[in-house]
Design a protein around this motif. Structure first.
Motif, mmCIF file in Angstrom:
data_model
loop_
_atom_site.group_PDB
_atom_site.id
_atom_site.type_symbol
_atom_site.label_atom_id
_atom_site.label_comp_id
_atom_site.label_asym_id
_atom_site.label_seq_id
_atom_site.Cartn_x
_atom_site.Cartn_y
_atom_site.Cartn_z
ATOM 1 N N GLY A 1 0.819 -1.206 0.000
ATOM 2 C CA GLY A 1 0.000 0.000 0.000
ATOM 3 C C GLY A 1 0.855 1.257 0.000
ATOM 4 N N MET A 2 1.959 1.224 0.781
ATOM 5 C CA MET A 2 2.863 2.387 0.795
ATOM 6 C C MET A 2 3.452 2.635 -0.582
ATOM 7 S SD MET A 2 5.078 2.719 4.277
ATOM 8 C CE MET A 2 5.406 1.012 4.642
ATOM 9 N N ARG A 3 3.901 1.567 -1.244
ATOM 10 C CA ARG A 3 4.466 1.710 -2.588
ATOM 11 C C ARG A 3 3.436 2.304 -3.551
ATOM 12 N NH1 ARG A 3 9.334 -0.765 -3.119
ATOM 13 N NH2 ARG A 3 9.806 -2.487 -1.688
ATOM 14 N N SER A 4 2.212 1.810 -3.474
ATOM 15 C CA SER A 4 1.170 2.278 -4.384
ATOM 16 C C SER A 4 0.849 3.746 -4.151
ATOM 17 C CB SER A 4 -0.088 1.420 -4.189
ATOM 18 O OG SER A 4 -1.138 1.891 -4.997
ATOM 19 N N ARG A 5 0.711 4.128 -2.859
ATOM 20 C CA ARG A 5 0.385 5.525 -2.564
ATOM 21 C C ARG A 5 1.531 6.447 -2.979
ATOM 22 N NH1 ARG A 5 -2.263 3.151 2.007
ATOM 23 N NH2 ARG A 5 -0.361 3.269 3.250
ATOM 24 N N ALA A 6 2.772 5.994 -2.767
ATOM 25 C CA ALA A 6 3.926 6.809 -3.167
ATOM 26 C C ALA A 6 3.957 6.993 -4.691
ATOM 27 C CB ALA A 6 5.219 6.170 -2.684
ATOM 28 N N ALA A 7 3.689 5.907 -5.412
ATOM 29 C CA ALA A 7 3.706 5.990 -6.876
ATOM 30 C C ALA A 7 2.609 6.916 -7.389
ATOM 31 C CB ALA A 7 3.541 4.605 -7.482
ATOM 32 N N ASP A 8 1.471 6.969 -6.697
ATOM 33 C CA ASP A 8 0.356 7.807 -7.134
ATOM 34 C C ASP A 8 0.718 9.285 -7.152
ATOM 35 O OD1 ASP A 8 -1.276 5.669 -7.564
ATOM 36 O OD2 ASP A 8 -2.314 5.801 -5.632
ATOM 37 N N ILE A 9 1.644 9.709 -6.287
ATOM 38 C CA ILE A 9 2.017 11.137 -6.246
ATOM 39 C C ILE A 9 3.439 11.354 -6.758
ATOM 40 C CG2 ILE A 9 0.435 11.652 -4.362
ATOM 41 C CD1 ILE A 9 2.801 11.641 -2.459
ATOM 42 N N GLY A 10 3.974 10.363 -7.477
ATOM 43 C CA GLY A 10 5.293 10.525 -8.082
ATOM 44 C C GLY A 10 6.450 10.310 -7.128
ATOM 45 N N GLY A 11 6.204 9.645 -5.998
ATOM 46 C CA GLY A 11 7.267 9.391 -5.026
ATOM 47 C C GLY A 11 7.901 8.027 -5.218
ATOM 48 N N ALA A 12 8.860 7.709 -4.347
ATOM 49 C CA ALA A 12 9.568 6.432 -4.425
ATOM 50 C C ALA A 12 9.779 5.901 -3.016
ATOM 51 C CB ALA A 12 10.908 6.596 -5.139
ATOM 52 N N LEU A 13 9.561 4.595 -2.867
ATOM 53 C CA LEU A 13 9.755 3.929 -1.576
ATOM 54 C C LEU A 13 10.919 2.967 -1.689
ATOM 55 C CD1 LEU A 13 8.523 3.442 1.324
ATOM 56 C CD2 LEU A 13 7.401 1.455 0.308
ATOM 57 N N ALA A 14 11.862 3.035 -0.746
ATOM 58 C CA ALA A 14 13.014 2.129 -0.713
ATOM 59 C C ALA A 14 13.049 1.446 0.651
ATOM 60 C CB ALA A 14 14.307 2.893 -0.960
ATOM 61 N N ILE A 15 13.303 0.148 0.647
ATOM 62 C CA ILE A 15 13.362 -0.641 1.886
ATOM 63 C C ILE A 15 14.674 -1.405 1.910
ATOM 64 C CG2 ILE A 15 12.260 -2.435 3.276
ATOM 65 C CD1 ILE A 15 9.637 -1.738 1.854
ATOM 66 N N ARG A 16 15.431 -1.220 2.978
ATOM 67 C CA ARG A 16 16.675 -1.970 3.187
ATOM 68 C C ARG A 16 16.570 -2.696 4.525
ATOM 69 N NH1 ARG A 16 17.948 3.043 1.520
ATOM 70 N NH2 ARG A 16 18.454 3.739 3.639
ATOM 71 N N SER A 17 16.846 -4.000 4.515
ATOM 72 C CA SER A 17 16.665 -4.765 5.747
ATOM 73 C C SER A 17 17.594 -5.963 5.770
ATOM 74 C CB SER A 17 15.206 -5.237 5.858
ATOM 75 O OG SER A 17 15.005 -5.946 7.056
ATOM 76 N N ASP A 18 18.191 -6.227 6.937
ATOM 77 C CA ASP A 18 18.929 -7.469 7.174
ATOM 78 C C ASP A 18 18.970 -7.718 8.677
ATOM 79 O OD1 ASP A 18 21.423 -6.324 8.382
ATOM 80 O OD2 ASP A 18 21.605 -5.411 6.389
ATOM 81 N N ALA A 19 19.390 -8.905 9.030
ATOM 82 C CA ALA A 19 19.348 -9.320 10.432
ATOM 83 C C ALA A 19 20.335 -8.548 11.307
ATOM 84 C CB ALA A 19 19.631 -10.824 10.528
ATOM 85 N N ASP A 20 21.397 -8.018 10.731
ATOM 86 C CA ASP A 20 22.431 -7.346 11.530
ATOM 87 C C ASP A 20 22.093 -5.887 11.822
ATOM 88 O OD1 ASP A 20 23.953 -9.663 11.562
ATOM 89 O OD2 ASP A 20 24.918 -9.159 9.653
ATOM 90 N N THR A 21 21.556 -5.201 10.847
ATOM 91 C CA THR A 21 21.345 -3.758 11.017
ATOM 92 C C THR A 21 19.882 -3.361 11.166
ATOM 93 O OG1 THR A 21 21.275 -3.435 8.617
ATOM 94 C CG2 THR A 21 23.426 -3.254 9.687
ATOM 95 N N GLY A 22 18.967 -4.295 11.032
ATOM 96 C CA GLY A 22 17.550 -3.961 11.143
ATOM 97 C C GLY A 22 16.976 -3.503 9.822
ATOM 98 N N THR A 23 15.944 -2.690 9.897
ATOM 99 C CA THR A 23 15.208 -2.295 8.711
ATOM 100 C C THR A 23 15.163 -0.777 8.587
ATOM 101 O OG1 THR A 23 13.827 -4.272 8.867
ATOM 102 C CG2 THR A 23 12.970 -2.435 7.543
#
Length: 361
Positions: free
Chosen positions: A331-353
């Motif tokens: 839903g976040m990706r879709s809402r961001a795309a609707d207004i021309g934005g971009a969502l980036a997610i970085r996650s791993d067990a050592d550093t979190g999300t």
């Protein structure tokens, strides 16, 4: 086409020397080349500056040379008068038309002073006709441009009305869903918690304690959904304050400290942009509470001249964004795309999300 026709007439006319014909045809040819190389490009970009005036003066001089060589080239006025009105401002075009019509008169005065009267009459008629046609064409062009501007403004206003209507409809639907969730799910979970605690106030029974915890978690989730559907926080506070309140509520519910930092010059944003940013913050905090097992959370809201960036970082267990079936993230990706934005997610067990949302604003 006019240049070709008049050049042919010059070559076929009798009573002129080879030199006079050559001068006249050379001038006509130079006019045609000048049109292709300079006049036409300036007309296409609607340029009325110094270059256009120089080109017009060059046409006037070439016209004088052609008429001096072979008087039949006076018919070139059918070509150069419209060009004057297309190349320069109306006032300058009028002056150039007057000069163009005086050239044959002056040359005829030198060659045959006795026939000057008829030449003056012809020049006056030609000048009047040229000015009337030129002024009429200029006014028509101005009116066409004004109509085009008006049509563009009407289309823009229509698009804006459609956008506002869509947003109003979407807001009404979100408010309706929020009310239904509040009146059904949230009230139901509250009743379950009350009934279970009435049976065992101390929750000594492990199964009852688990049921109460589950009901409380789902009550908190339903409240978060209500807030996401109808962000009433924005009605009474700015976006930074609404984000701070969401973080404070997260800390109260999850027992995990959440810090909020605002950078850049705060400014008002379109309602749609503020809703997307606030919902992204709420959804990210909800995911941390439900899945991350984090010890702390940091929220950044950064204002820059052209964009606004939201970053939510936790030190939890992390996950694989590529295989996550989290509906909230979609839903976040879709809402961001609707207004021309971009969502980036970085996650791993050592550093979190880290969830980063950037939108133009």
């Amino acid at each position: 086409m006019v240049a070709v026709a008049i050049a042919a007439a010059v070559l076929l006319a009798d009573g002129y020397s080879v030199t006079e014909r050559a001068v006249a045809v050379g001038s006509v040819t130079a006019m045609a080349v000048l049109y292709l190389s300079a006049a036409r490009p300036l007309i296409l970009i609607d340029h009325h500056g110094k270059r256009s005036m120089l080109v017009s003066v060059a046409y006037l001089l070439l016209f004088a040379v052609a008429v001096a060589g072979v008087p039949v080239t006076t018919w070139l006025m059918f070509m150069i008068i419209p060009l004057f009105f297309m190349l320069v401002s109306l006032r300058r075009a009028v002056a150039l038309v007057l000069c163009a019509n005086l050239i044959p008169v002056v040359l005829e005065l030198r060659a045959d002073p006795g026939g000057i009267l008829i030449d003056l009459v012809i020049a006056a008629i030609s000048t009047a006709a040229g000015l009337c046609i030129g002024v009429w064409i200029t006014r028509m062009a101005e009116q066409s441009e004004q109509r085009a501007q008006l049509i563009a403004e009407l289309e823009a206003n229509r698009a804006e009305v459609a956008r506002l209507s869509h947003e109003a409809g979407a807001a009404a639907e979100r408010a309706r869903l929020a009310g239904e969730i509040h009146d059904t799910l949230a009230q139901g979970f509250t009743s379950i918690i009350t009934l279970l605690q009435a049976v065992d106030p101390d929750l000594k029974d492990e199964r009852l304690a688990l049921a109460v915890r589950t009901a409380r978690e789902n009550l908190a989730e339903s409240r978060a959904m209500v807030a996401a559907f109808a962000p009433s926080a924005l009605a009474s506070a700015s976006l930074p304050e609404a984000v701070r309140r969401s973080a404070a509520r997260f800390t109260e519910e999850a027992g995990v400290p959440a810090t909020v930092r605002i950078t850049g010059a705060e400014r008002g944003l379109p309602t749609r942009a503020e809703v997307v940013l606030l919902r992204a913050a709420q959804e990210s905090l909800t995911n941390v509470r439900r899945h991350a097992g984090a010890r702390e959370v940091a929220v950044l809201l950064a204002y820059s001249p052209d964009t606004v960036r939201l970053v939510v970082r936790d030190d939890g267990r992390g996950f694989d964004p590529g295989i996550s079936g989290n509906f909230g993230l979609s839903g976040m990706r879709s809402r961001a795309a609707d207004i021309g934005g971009a969502l980036a997610i970085r996650s791993d067990a050592d550093t979190g999300t880290t969830v980063e949302l950037e939108i133009p604003a």
